[in-house]
Design an enzyme around this catalytic site. Sequence first.
Site, mmCIF file in Angstrom:
data_model
loop_
_atom_site.group_PDB
_atom_site.id
_atom_site.type_symbol
_atom_site.label_atom_id
_atom_site.label_comp_id
_atom_site.label_asym_id
_atom_site.label_seq_id
_atom_site.Cartn_x
_atom_site.Cartn_y
_atom_site.Cartn_z
ATOM 1 N N ASP A 169 3.399 23.086 70.982
ATOM 2 C CA ASP A 169 4.519 23.972 70.348
ATOM 3 C C ASP A 169 5.762 23.916 71.159
ATOM 4 O O ASP A 169 5.605 25.203 72.833
ATOM 5 C CB ASP A 169 3.389 24.564 69.769
ATOM 6 N N GLY B 203 4.648 18.463 64.629
ATOM 7 C CA GLY B 203 5.200 19.680 64.654
ATOM 8 C C GLY B 203 7.091 20.362 63.976
ATOM 9 O O GLY B 203 7.015 18.235 63.937
ATOM 10 N N LYS C 210 12.051 14.543 56.630
ATOM 11 C CA LYS C 210 10.783 13.941 56.195
ATOM 12 C C LYS C 210 11.387 12.435 55.507
ATOM 13 O O LYS C 210 10.116 11.311 56.242
ATOM 14 C CB LYS C 210 10.030 14.092 55.350
ATOM 15 N N HIS D 135 7.505 16.549 49.935
ATOM 16 C CA HIS D 135 8.948 16.587 49.099
ATOM 17 C C HIS D 135 10.253 15.632 49.863
ATOM 18 O O HIS D 135 10.701 15.809 49.327
ATOM 19 C CB HIS D 135 9.548 17.722 49.435
ATOM 20 N N TYR E 230 14.941 20.107 53.784
ATOM 21 C CA TYR E 230 13.385 19.285 54.666
ATOM 22 C C TYR E 230 12.640 19.050 54.220
ATOM 23 O O TYR E 230 12.523 17.677 54.351
ATOM 24 C CB TYR E 230 12.199 20.758 53.897
HETATM 25 P P1 NAI Z 1 3.703 25.200 59.956
HETATM 26 O O1 NAI Z 1 4.659 25.548 60.570
HETATM 27 O O2 NAI Z 1 2.611 26.644 60.116
HETATM 28 O O3 NAI Z 1 3.442 24.815 61.924
HETATM 29 C C1 NAI Z 1 4.186 23.739 62.540
HETATM 30 C C2 NAI Z 1 5.056 24.081 64.068
HETATM 31 O O4 NAI Z 1 5.799 23.600 64.533
HETATM 32 C C3 NAI Z 1 4.475 25.819 64.039
HETATM 33 O O5 NAI Z 1 3.435 26.029 64.902
HETATM 34 C C4 NAI Z 1 5.858 25.421 64.962
HETATM 35 O O6 NAI Z 1 5.865 26.377 65.558
HETATM 36 C C5 NAI Z 1 6.306 24.144 65.314
HETATM 37 N N1 NAI Z 1 7.823 23.427 65.294
HETATM 38 C C6 NAI Z 1 9.021 24.514 65.071
HETATM 39 N N2 NAI Z 1 10.140 24.140 65.573
HETATM 40 C C7 NAI Z 1 9.283 23.654 66.778
HETATM 41 C C8 NAI Z 1 10.243 22.738 67.152
HETATM 42 N N3 NAI Z 1 11.737 23.012 67.560
HETATM 43 N N4 NAI Z 1 9.723 21.919 68.728
HETATM 44 C C9 NAI Z 1 8.257 22.184 68.910
HETATM 45 N N5 NAI Z 1 7.343 22.947 67.769
HETATM 46 C C10 NAI Z 1 8.246 23.288 66.612
HETATM 47 O O7 NAI Z 1 3.130 23.838 59.431
HETATM 48 P P2 NAI Z 1 1.952 23.138 58.925
HETATM 49 O O8 NAI Z 1 1.336 23.315 57.650
HETATM 50 O O9 NAI Z 1 1.111 23.477 59.369
HETATM 51 O O10 NAI Z 1 2.531 21.742 58.534
HETATM 52 C C11 NAI Z 1 2.239 20.401 60.100
HETATM 53 C C12 NAI Z 1 3.238 19.419 59.289
HETATM 54 O O11 NAI Z 1 2.685 19.174 57.942
HETATM 55 C C13 NAI Z 1 4.779 19.575 59.329
HETATM 56 O O12 NAI Z 1 5.098 18.555 59.960
HETATM 57 C C14 NAI Z 1 4.505 20.115 58.112
HETATM 58 O O13 NAI Z 1 5.841 19.843 57.909
HETATM 59 C C15 NAI Z 1 3.653 18.901 56.978
HETATM 60 N N6 NAI Z 1 3.446 19.461 56.184
HETATM 61 C C16 NAI Z 1 2.404 20.202 55.767
HETATM 62 C C17 NAI Z 1 2.014 20.506 54.410
HETATM 63 C C18 NAI Z 1 0.783 22.147 54.082
HETATM 64 O O14 NAI Z 1 0.354 21.909 52.992
HETATM 65 N N7 NAI Z 1 0.055 22.343 55.324
HETATM 66 C C19 NAI Z 1 2.637 19.911 53.733
HETATM 67 C C20 NAI Z 1 3.459 18.660 53.888
HETATM 68 C C21 NAI Z 1 4.207 18.242 55.253
HETATM 69 C C1 15L Z 2 5.159 21.397 52.536
HETATM 70 O O1 15L Z 2 5.151 19.703 53.204
HETATM 71 C C2 15L Z 2 4.886 22.256 53.904
HETATM 72 O O2 15L Z 2 4.875 22.576 54.702
HETATM 73 C C3 15L Z 2 3.909 22.902 52.527
HETATM 74 O O3 15L Z 2 3.778 24.411 53.339
HETATM 75 C C4 15L Z 2 3.352 23.228 51.319
HETATM 76 O O4 15L Z 2 4.773 23.710 50.964
HETATM 77 C C5 15L Z 2 3.569 21.761 50.736
HETATM 78 O O5 15L Z 2 4.039 20.906 51.335
HETATM 79 C C6 15L Z 2 3.379 21.969 49.572
HETATM 80 O O6 15L Z 2 4.192 21.547 48.677
HETATM 81 O O7 15L Z 2 2.243 23.177 48.547
#
Ligand code: NAI
Ligand code: 15L
Length: 273
Positions: A42, A81, A149, A122, A145
């Site tokens: 990260d 990430g 994706k 999304h 965003y």
């Molecule tokens: P989060 O925002 O908590 O974690 C993403 C991580 O990526 C963060 O720790 C951040 O520091 C790291 N990051 C950002 N820019 C970076 C860079 N330039 N280099 C290295 N690391 C970097 O998001 P979460 O909720 O853990 O989601 C994980 C993945 O799943 C993301 O790709 C997100 O788009 C995707 N996702 C998550 C959803 C959810 O409901 N949690 C829904 C849809 C997709």
């Molecule tokens: C995503 O893609 C985001 O990473 C998460 O933070 C939520 O917003 C999720 O979608 C959502 O649609 O609920």
Amino acid sequence: MSAHPAESQRLNRILLTGAAGGLGKVLRETLRPYAEVLRLSDISFMDPASGPQEEVVPCNLADKAAVIALAQGVDAIVHLGGVSVERPFEEILEANIKGVFHIYEAARIHGIKRVVFASSNHVIGFYKQSERIDATAARRPDSYYGLSKSYGEDVASFYFDRYGIETVSIRIGSSFPEPQNRRMMSTWLSYRDLTNLVARSLFTPEVRHTIVYGVSNNRDVWWDNHLAAHLGWEPQDSSEIFRDKVEAQPMPAPDDPAAVYQGGAFVAAGPFD
Ligand code: NAI
Ligand code: 15L
């Protein structure tokens, strides 16, 4: 899928990007049975390695040389990430668009044959909540965003056709401990279902480029996963147990994007100028 996978469901080394994030912290724990070593990466602070079964390697996904070095010696990549919400395009460009390209270049250079890509609902967020879609539905990204994706899914498709690198793109709905609002009653993905889906995505033979909607067995879902049946993934959890709590919240107006679009509020986020 059993809690203790067979030898055939254990890789030597898995790279997990986004390891400091919400889902990264979950998978840091739950993917442990599936690899001899988890390499955790990260740009943000990560807890130190808990033992020889973990490697903690900070890396900016926008830095191509660093990402290539990061992926050396790994057997599969779980790519979480990046920027996970709507932000100005320039931020998305660095972390998500360049980042996903660098991940696949690293996979090509090191001969890594399997990627699990955290895509998002999304990518199709401009469909109405009244519509039902499968993985063949034309993409309708709802944000910069969502566009990133969508690009990531195209990169996955290209690297399969050109280099035979297989990917499961998981269009995650809303993966949090609990659904936070009415929309998430439909989009919620439990951490247990997420973990099992990532494991299936790592170990199912011949996935080519598979797109799967990451959603639990909720009462009202908008997404049809019949085209990902070969993964053999059957979600175990349902948002139903949270219904009373969620429906105690005020009802959004009928024209509120949160009540109209699959992507909810993302369709109306920005612009940032
Ligand atoms: P989060 O925002 O908590 O974690 C993403 C991580 O990526 C963060 O720790 C951040 O520091 C790291 N990051 C950002 N820019 C970076 C860079 N330039 N280099 C290295 N690391 C970097 O998001 P979460 O909720 O853990 O989601 C994980 C993945 O799943 C993301 O790709 C997100 O788009 C995707 N996702 C998550 C959803 C959810 O409901 N949690 C829904 C849809 C997709
Ligand atoms: C995503 O893609 C985001 O990473 C998460 O933070 C939520 O917003 C999720 O979608 C959502 O649609 O609920």
